[in-house]
Design an enzyme around this catalytic site. Structure first.
Site, PDB file in Angstrom:
ATOM      1  N   ASP A 262      -9.361  -6.434   1.879  1.00 51.49           N
ATOM      2  CA  ASP A 262      -8.125  -6.731   1.673  1.00 51.49           C
ATOM      3  C   ASP A 262      -7.992  -8.093   2.217  1.00 51.49           C
ATOM      4  OD1 ASP A 262      -7.144  -4.452   0.571  1.00 51.49           O
ATOM      5  OD2 ASP A 262      -6.653  -3.658   2.321  1.00 51.49           O
TER       6      ASP A 262
ATOM      7  N   ASP B 296       0.751  -1.112  -0.003  1.00 52.41           N
ATOM      8  CA  ASP B 296      -0.029   0.006   0.111  1.00 52.41           C
ATOM      9  C   ASP B 296       0.987   1.250  -0.056  1.00 52.41           C
ATOM     10  OD1 ASP B 296      -2.319  -1.371   0.110  1.00 52.41           O
ATOM     11  OD2 ASP B 296      -2.312  -1.486   2.263  1.00 52.41           O
TER      12      ASP B 296
ATOM     13  N   ASP C  84      -4.840  -3.101   4.899  1.00 51.35           N
ATOM     14  CA  ASP C  84      -5.455  -2.668   6.145  1.00 51.35           C
ATOM     15  C   ASP C  84      -6.829  -2.522   6.278  1.00 51.35           C
ATOM     16  OD1 ASP C  84      -5.882  -0.761   4.225  1.00 51.35           O
ATOM     17  OD2 ASP C  84      -4.483   0.773   4.886  1.00 51.35           O
TER      18      ASP C  84
END
Length: 1040
Positions: free
Chosen positions: A763, A460, A759
């Site tokens: 996901d 990310d 997070d």
């Protein structure tokens, strides 16, 4: 050897039970099953736990069906109240509870929640009636001062756990070794026969020597295992740390779920785990995933008429406030957790593989042991026949045969390398403890190991590559772009946006899930970094959060998630009229607008040209690495009965540019990954221009790399995806599904070992699919953390690289230990066997072999398996899937060192007396002691050699490893004690300083042998799937 290890190949995660049972069936030669399989999943207990889980799920399903029936058929005003009264009388509250102001029994509360008993809930006056009976105010929450009495009356939020094993349990397990038990029997028999034939105390020395050696082996083993268990216990404690937001003493604060009490007012948001049983009080579109409890995959809507919330379930969407009614073992989740603690964790691929290696070597050792005993026994019988003594047997003959049997059993002790799979556990426990200190919590043992083979990291952006400390840096409003520079720009901003300031403050303060808390004259913000940045900006403009919030009544909220990429709220004004506010991804919100606020503060039609201008503003903000958000509103006619939030017809208020700086050291960490053959890909939900700017700043996006949007990637055919994936370095505006597809394709089509960060709740599939799922500890939801293998506690990319470094360290450390142990195995087996065949005696006694076993097993594992990583580990390509664990370089070193040691020991065994000029009655004892001493020092120096399999300079970092140095010093010191002072028990005699020097020199020559061996080329160049090759290593690299 790889041909024989096919049954010992397992996946790092998501493996089948059939695979697990297959390798266990192949392991039949085990000295101590309790110890060998201590850190291996107990499949029978796991099956039992699964049955209990299904029973609990069935019970909850029945309660859900009963609730549905009750909602359909209950008549709130009818019914026989007398039966309810009788049921109520069954619960008798204690006097302490009544004095404290409580008027409902904990078991009754638990029964209402667990049974989804809507009728009983209404009988108690609904939710507000329950709040009164547990003596709590919705606004104030629980008072800190009465938490102890609540815990005393209603219980604590903890689950029954297995009591930790004591040190004596580990001692007992170490004593379960079959070969040690046989040796103990031999020792006792030897003492009895010895005293009868040789008298006291001489006759007991051999037997007592074996017993002392066994006690020493058992104690060292137990201490090592006990320390490992303490490390795992610490890590287990860290895994269970979950925090929730509650209202206590009128303040919103974070507390551990284990500190929750009945009456606590808990705030739930997407991705949270429901921390205890309770009732829904208020909220918006709260969607609960109850699959972990009920087994039902369909999520459940929770609202005022259906308010039951069960511990352990997950918030899939929406937000809400609940009151805790039942905690700990009174909840179904508590009972489920008790069963789930049974069964243990799956074994790691390396543990399984080394179980295979130990089995193969054990079979060879068993054959050698049997042959050695047969050769010694046959020679002894032949000698008796030749001397016409075959009918003349004495107790001395029995002692000789018993010693032969003890030597054969001890050869099995040395030959079956029990320490191999346990060394993996030791190394992983050490690495996990160190990683915990470095802000990485390893949830699954195999992840630490697999991370060493990672060839790709999909990361990310926000919070991982960047600091996640956000501030509004620029704003476009009233057709003007303005810089925001804290308090110094306050007056300029106020004057420039005066026409739109009111609506701007409304969209900031009313469309938020965060809170502004004022305490002791200080203002703090509780919420996500993005919302905190917007609220800080609103406060900078002079806005009053509480006053603006009080102006309206919130009707509906659609929280932000990674699919919608926006947050919307519908509010009602007290004097009539509704208004919808929306904020989120700039191009999405802009696409929902047909008007904007111009320089006069008026709402005007949004032309195509104006859309292009605003898009240019968004792109210019993004190219400066700013996160861009659009803020918009829409007035809704009062005649609309439905409280649906519209998806179009909005008026654009502003475009906000939020600065989220790149973390210090991230660029260096990315370069470290690239040098280590690990490809770094950024997968983000942000604007593509923002993503590209950050990726370039971090060193991820190169000139020939590709930055692509998720939608474009989604619309590609499988063939197109396969062609473009090797070049993808940035994926922007991605959905969780895109991340999952990318990870799956990299694994299945390219054979990559993929680590992925996540997070959000959505996901979870990608984290589960990846070889290593990395959840963020700060920004991550509980759902993401539960699906992950490693939790990055500081959300920092540098920590991810550190996990990879430690993963490689674990792999290479185990290789070092295997190389060292196999060398000892080969030499000990061959020298004893050859000597038995040629001379009719074994040069190493049972006591000496037990000491050698401890050097190579427990102490060797401590020394080599716990070495910290060095920088050189990240300058080589990762170990690919299916790569042979015992490499050609390792075989070269094992065979070379074994040949040298066998030559030295063979020459000493057969020509030692002549070469050393030994004569006299004690010549044989001196020679045997020299052989034993030389053998041990060969292992000591070979242990130093094993610190690096390929490089010549094996001293790099040695003096930083205190464990290694400690083991070396202890080994040498104890060897001196055995030879010089314990001769009666160990069959040794004191040596002169010249012979000591000779033994040390013979051992140290193995270091020169290692230098020569490392000049023999064995490995071919390893190629990466995308053509990456490690740089050729010249002489300087091969030397250091």
């Amino acid at each position: 050897m790889d041909r024989y290890l096919k049954d010992f190949e397992v996946e790092s995660k998501n493996r089948s039970e059939e695979t697990i049972r297959r390798w266990r069936k192949a392991v039949w030669l085990v000295k101590n099953r309790r110890r060998r399989f201590r850190f291996v999943a107990d499949l029978d207990k796991r099956d039992e736990a699964e049955k209990k889980k299904l029973q609990i799920q069935e019970k909850i399903r029945v309660a859900l069906y009963v609730q549905k029936a009750a909602l359909q058929f209950i008549d709130a005003g009818a019914g026989d109240r007398s039966s309810e009264k009788r049921g109520q009388d069954e619960y008798k509250l204690s006097e302490d509870a009544r004095t404290a102001g409580f008027s409902i029994h904990p078991d009754e509360l638990a029964s209402i929640t667990r049974g989804h008993d809507i009728k009983a809930l209404k009988m108690h006056g609904g939710i507000h009636g329950i709040l009164r009976k547990v003596s709590v105010s919705l606004d104030e929450g629980v008072k800190d001062s009465n938490i102890p009495i609540r815990q005393n009356v209603y219980g604590i939020n903890r689950y029954t756990e297995k009591p930790p094993r004591t040190f004596f349990v580990f001692v007992w397990e170490a004593l379960q070794d079959l070969t040690l038990i046989i040796l103990m029997v031999c020792a006792v028999v030897s003492i009895g026969v010895g005293i009868a034939t040789e008298g006291w105390p001489k006759g007991m020395y051999d037997g007592v020597g074996i017993l002392i050696s066994i006690i020493l082996v058992v104690m060292v083993t137990a201490i090592s295992d006990y320390r490992q268990s303490l490390q795992f216990k610490d890590l287990d404690r860290e895994k269970k740390k979950i925090f929730v937001q509650v209202t206590r003493d009128k303040k919103r604060q974070k507390v551990s779920i284990y500190d929750l009490v009945v009456g606590d007012i808990v705030h739930l948001s997407i991705g949270d785990q429901v921390p205890a049983d309770g009732f829904f009080i208020s909220g918006y579109t709260l969607l609960i995933d109850e699959s972990s409890l009920s087994g039902e995959s369909e999520p459940v809507n929770v609202y005022e008429e259906k308010p039951f919330l069960l511990s352990g379930t997950k918030v899939q969407d929406g937000s809400g406030i609940m009151v805790v009614t039942t905690v700990g073992m009174r909840t179904e989740w508590g009972k489920l957790m008790e069963t789930l603690s049974e069964g243990g964790e799956d074994e790691t691929p390396l543990q399984v593989k080394l179980n295979g290696v130990a089995t193969i070597i054990g079979k060879i050792g068993l054959a050698f042991a049997v042959l050695t005993f047969l050769v010694l026994a046959v020679r002894f019988l032949v000698e008796k026949i030749l001397n016409n003594e075959i009918t003349d047997w004495s107790s001395t003959d029995a002692v000789i045969l018993l010693n032969y049997f003890a030597i054969a059993v001890t050869i099995i002790v040395v030959a079956v390398p029990e320490g191999l799979p346990l060394a993996v556990t030791l190394s992983l426990a050490f690495a996990m403890k160190k990683l915990m200190n470095d802000k990485a919590l390893v949830r699954h043992l195999s992840a630490c190991e697999t991370m060493g083979s990672a060839s790709c990291i999909c990361t990310d952006k926000t919070g991982t590559l960047t600091t996640n400390h956000m501030v509004v840096n620029k704003i476009w409003i009233c057709e003007k772009s303005l810089d925001v520079k804290g308090n110094e720009s306050k007056e300029i901003l106020s004057s420039e946006i005066s026409g739109a300031s009111s609506i701007l403050l409304q969209v900031i303060f009313q469309n938020t899930s965060s809170e502004v808390i004022k305490e002791d004259g200080k203002t703090s913000i509780l919420g996500t970094p993005t919302e905190s940045a917007l609220l800080e900006f609103g406060l900078l403009l002079g806005g009053d959060f509480d006053a603006v919030r009080r102006e309206v009544n919130i009707l509906k909220v659609e929280p932000f998630n990674s699919v919608r990429k926006k947050m919307s709220v519908l509010v009602a004004h007290p004097h009539g009229g509704k208004r919808a506010f929306c904020k989120g991804a700039s191009e999405i919100v802009l696409g929902m607008c047909n008007k904007f606020i111009d320089f006069n503060g008026e709402s005007v039609i949004l032309s195509r040209e104006q859309v292009k201008n605003i898009t240019d503003v968004i792109n210019s903000f993004a190219s400066e690495a700013l996160r861009t958000l659009c803020l918009a509103f829409k007035n809704i006619d009062d005649s609309s009965i439905e409280n649906d939030i519209p998806d179009d017809g909005y008026t654009l208020i502003a475009v906000v540019g939020i600065k989220d700086p790149v973390r210090p050291g991230v660029k260096d960490a990315v370069q470290t990954c690239l040098a280590a053959g690990i490809t770094v890909r950024m997968v983000t939900g942000d604007n593509i221009n923002t993503a590209k700017a950050i990726a370039k700043e971090c060193g991820i996006l190169t000139e020939d790399g590709l930055a692509i949007e998720g939608q474009k990637f989604r619309n590609m055919s499988p063939e197109q995806k396969k062609a473009v994936i090797p070049r993808i370095q940035v994926m922007a505006r991605s959905l969780p599904l895109d991340k999952h597809t990318l990870v799956k394709t990299l694994r299945d089509e390219f054979g990559e070992v993929v680590a992925v960060t996540g997070d959000g709740t959505n996901d979870a599939p990608a984290l589960h699919e990846a070889d290593i799922g990395l959840a963020m500890g700060i920004a991550g939801t509980e759902v993401a953390k539960e699906s992950a293998d490693v939790i990055i506690l500081d959300d920092n990319f540098k920590t991810i690289v550190n996990v990879a470094r430690w993963g490689r360290s674990v792999y290479i450390n185990i290789q070092k230990f295997v190389q060292f142990q196999l060398t000892v195995n080969v030499v000990a087996l061959i020298i004893n066997f050859v000597s038995a065949c040629v001379s009719g005696s074994a040069p190493l006694t049972a006591v000496q072999l037990l000491w050698v076993n401890m050097i190579m097993d427990t102490l060797g594992a401590l020394a080599l398996a716990t070495e910290p990583p060095n920088d050189g580990l990240m300058k080589r390509p990762p170990v690919g899937r299916g790569t042979s664990f015992i490499t050609k370089a390792m075989w070269r070193n094992i065979i070379g060192q074994s040949i040298y040691q066998l030559i030295v020991l063979g020459v000493l065994n057969f020509y030692g007396k002549q070469l050393l000029g030994l004569s006299g009655s004690d010549a044989t004892e001196v020679l045997d002691t020299v052989i034993f001493n030389a053998f041990v020092f060969c292992q000591v120096f070979n242990e130093i050699n094993s610190r690096d399999i390929e490089k010549i300079n094996i001293f790099v970092g040695m003096f930083d490893s205190w464990v290694f140095l400690g083991v070396m010093v202890c080994t040498v010191a104890f060897q001196v004690i055995i030879v010089e002072f314990l001769g009666a028990f160990a069959s040794t005699v004191p040596l002169s300083w010249q012979l000591w020097l000779l033994c040390i020199l013979l051992g140290s020559v193995s270091m020169l042998v290692a230098v020569v061996l490392k000049f023999i080329p064995v490995e071919s160049t390893i190629k990466h799937h995308d053509g990456y090759e490690p740089l050729p290593s010249g002489p300087p690299d091969s030397i250091v």
